[in-house]
Design a protein around this motif. Structure first.
Motif, PDB file in Angstrom:
ATOM      1  N   ARG A  77       5.120  15.699  -0.987  1.00 16.91           N
ATOM      2  CA  ARG A  77       6.058  15.511   0.129  1.00 16.91           C
ATOM      3  C   ARG A  77       5.349  14.887   1.335  1.00 16.91           C
ATOM      4  O   ARG A  77       5.924  14.056   2.043  1.00 16.91           O
ATOM      5  CB  ARG A  77       6.698  16.835   0.510  1.00 16.91           C
ATOM      6  CG  ARG A  77       7.827  17.223  -0.425  1.00 16.91           C
ATOM      7  CD  ARG A  77       8.666  18.337   0.161  1.00 16.91           C
ATOM      8  NE  ARG A  77       9.963  18.406  -0.518  1.00 16.91           N
ATOM      9  CZ  ARG A  77      11.018  17.729  -0.185  1.00 16.91           C
ATOM     10  NH1 ARG A  77      10.969  16.901   0.855  1.00 16.91           N
ATOM     11  NH2 ARG A  77      12.151  17.840  -0.849  1.00 16.91           N
ATOM     12  N   GLU A 134       4.939  11.191   0.627  1.00 18.45           N
ATOM     13  CA  GLU A 134       6.210  10.464   0.762  1.00 18.45           C
ATOM     14  C   GLU A 134       6.560  10.243   2.223  1.00 18.45           C
ATOM     15  O   GLU A 134       7.010   9.174   2.612  1.00 18.45           O
ATOM     16  CB  GLU A 134       7.316  11.255   0.065  1.00 18.45           C
ATOM     17  CG  GLU A 134       7.179  11.310  -1.443  1.00 18.45           C
ATOM     18  CD  GLU A 134       8.211  12.254  -2.070  1.00 18.45           C
ATOM     19  OE1 GLU A 134       8.926  12.935  -1.290  1.00 18.45           O
ATOM     20  OE2 GLU A 134       8.304  12.328  -3.308  1.00 18.45           O
ATOM     21  N   LEU A 135       6.302  11.265   3.043  1.00 18.82           N
ATOM     22  CA  LEU A 135       6.597  11.140   4.464  1.00 18.82           C
ATOM     23  C   LEU A 135       5.690  10.104   5.115  1.00 18.82           C
ATOM     24  O   LEU A 135       6.143   9.287   5.959  1.00 18.82           O
ATOM     25  CB  LEU A 135       6.418  12.505   5.142  1.00 18.82           C
ATOM     26  CG  LEU A 135       6.763  12.589   6.620  1.00 18.82           C
ATOM     27  CD1 LEU A 135       8.252  12.295   6.853  1.00 18.82           C
ATOM     28  CD2 LEU A 135       6.436  13.986   7.185  1.00 18.82           C
ATOM     29  N   GLU A 156       4.277   7.525   3.634  1.00 19.58           N
ATOM     30  CA  GLU A 156       4.647   6.172   3.150  1.00 19.58           C
ATOM     31  C   GLU A 156       5.893   5.674   3.871  1.00 19.58           C
ATOM     32  O   GLU A 156       5.998   4.480   4.206  1.00 19.58           O
ATOM     33  CB  GLU A 156       4.860   6.218   1.647  1.00 19.58           C
ATOM     34  CG  GLU A 156       3.576   6.419   0.855  1.00 19.58           C
ATOM     35  CD  GLU A 156       3.834   6.546  -0.637  1.00 19.58           C
ATOM     36  OE1 GLU A 156       5.040   6.691  -1.018  1.00 19.58           O
ATOM     37  OE2 GLU A 156       2.859   6.493  -1.419  1.00 19.58           O
ATOM     38  N   GLU A 157       6.848   6.541   4.123  1.00 18.55           N
ATOM     39  CA  GLU A 157       8.080   6.122   4.779  1.00 18.55           C
ATOM     40  C   GLU A 157       7.837   5.706   6.225  1.00 18.55           C
ATOM     41  O   GLU A 157       8.610   4.940   6.803  1.00 18.55           O
ATOM     42  CB  GLU A 157       9.113   7.247   4.743  1.00 18.55           C
ATOM     43  CG  GLU A 157       9.692   7.472   3.348  1.00 18.55           C
ATOM     44  CD  GLU A 157      10.812   8.518   3.381  1.00 18.55           C
ATOM     45  OE1 GLU A 157      11.205   8.914   4.482  1.00 18.55           O
ATOM     46  OE2 GLU A 157      11.264   8.931   2.284  1.00 18.55           O
ATOM     47  N   ASN A 158       6.782   6.232   6.825  1.00 15.94           N
ATOM     48  CA  ASN A 158       6.487   5.941   8.231  1.00 15.94           C
ATOM     49  C   ASN A 158       5.284   5.002   8.392  1.00 15.94           C
ATOM     50  O   ASN A 158       4.790   4.840   9.515  1.00 15.94           O
ATOM     51  CB  ASN A 158       6.231   7.235   8.997  1.00 15.94           C
ATOM     52  CG  ASN A 158       7.488   8.074   9.153  1.00 15.94           C
ATOM     53  OD1 ASN A 158       8.251   7.875  10.075  1.00 15.94           O
ATOM     54  ND2 ASN A 158       7.691   9.005   8.223  1.00 15.94           N
TER      55      ASN A 158
END
Length: 317
Positions: free
Chosen positions: A307, A310-311, A313-315
């Motif tokens: 998690r 993923e966070l 990579e999204e930012n």
């Protein structure tokens, strides 16, 4: 003629009824001499009551707040009002100090005249409390019964309804009441199983003394027992997390009703915390917004790392 003790009570009642009295007024009301009034006022001061005096024909005596709490004299209506107020404070967390309110109510209830205790019982039967956001509330009067059982050290027969609605009857040795800020928990030893258990007080149906002494050998820390059972009891998964902060800070981040804390040196804390599944625990831990390390189990550590990645990579952009 009144005895000296009765006279002191009468004098205290008069001083409490209005701001000030002259010596002559008190002597007339009590049917004694001025000298007796002065002697009784001196005795009240020895007992801890702060009685101010002013000299002169228009002077007199005035009762003011003292530096400590002396014995109080209450009439029937005042005693009933105080008992009701303490009970509501213990049930609703109105004062932020439920244990103190419950202890004071227990002391007061033990010395209430039967006529007042019966009226308080009638009020218990008449009052209806709407359940709040936290669910069912403990029945009025039952909290006091549980407190009395803990103080008397007498084995009791407990009728209890669990979370699935099943009713059981067991013999228990009452020990302590613990309040978490949301609910009261009854800590007792299950005699048949030989184990210390916690019971939600609002699910206790009846507690009946058996006349036999309780066995309180090697009792647990009641607050820690309740905290551990609440944090880990209803969840199928448990994880151990290390926070690089002292115990006081860790308790602020993860309340004792959510995890069980223990120090790991001076500047770190280990917390055992329960959850529904690895992903659910990972979401909770990530929401703390603080550095931490999952020690066990591996699935929770992997879910948290996934998690967090993923966070990130999204930012990244």
């Amino acid at each position: 003629m009144l005895s000296s003790s009765a006279r002191l009570l009468r004098l205290l009642s008069l001083l409490s009824s209005r701001p000030s009295w002259t010596c002559a007024e008190l002597a007339e009301r009590m049917e004694v001499t001025d000298r007796t009034v002065r002697r009784d006022v001196a005795r009240l001061r020895e007992l801890g009551y702060s009685v101010d005096s002013e000299a002169g024909p228009w002077g007199g005596y005035r009762l003011r707040a003292g530096s400590r709490v002396p014995p109080l004299i209450l009439d029937d209506e005042e005693a009933l009002a105080v008992a009701v107020g303490l009970r509501e404070a213990a049930l609703s967390d109105a004062l932020g100090g439920d244990q103190a309110a419950l202890s004071a109510l227990l002391k007061l209830r033990q010395v209430l005249p039967r006529r007042i205790a019966d009226r308080l019982g009638d009020l218990d039967d008449a009052f209806v409390r709407l359940p709040g956001a936290d669910g069912p509330q403990i029945r009025p009067g039952l909290l006091l019964e549980l407190a009395v059982a803990c103080r008397q050290g007498e084995r009791a027969r407990l009728s209890y309804t669990d979370g699935e609605g099943r009713v059981t009857v067991r013999e228990v040795d009452p020990y302590r009441l613990v309040h978490t800020g949301r609910r009261w928990y009854f800590v007792a030893r299950d005699v048949t199983r030989g184990q210390w258990r916690t019971f939600r007080a609002d699910r206790v149906d009846r507690l009946q003394p058996t006349g036999h002494p309780a066995d309180l050998t090697d009792p647990p820390d009641p607050a820690r027992l309740v905290s551990r059972n609440i944090a880990n009891g209803p969840y199928p998964l448990s994880a151990t997390v290390r926070l690089p902060v002292p115990m006081s800070e860790a308790l602020r981040l993860i309340p004792p009703t959510v995890g069980t804390h223990r120090p790991d040196g001076e500047d770190a804390t280990l917390v055992d915390i329960g959850g529904p599944d690895p992903d659910g625990l990972a979401r909770y831990l990530l929401g703390l917004g603080t550095p931490l390390r999952v020690l066990t189990p591996d699935p929770v550590r992997q879910a948290l790392a996934r998690r967090a990645l993923e966070l990130a990579e999204e930012n990244a952009g």
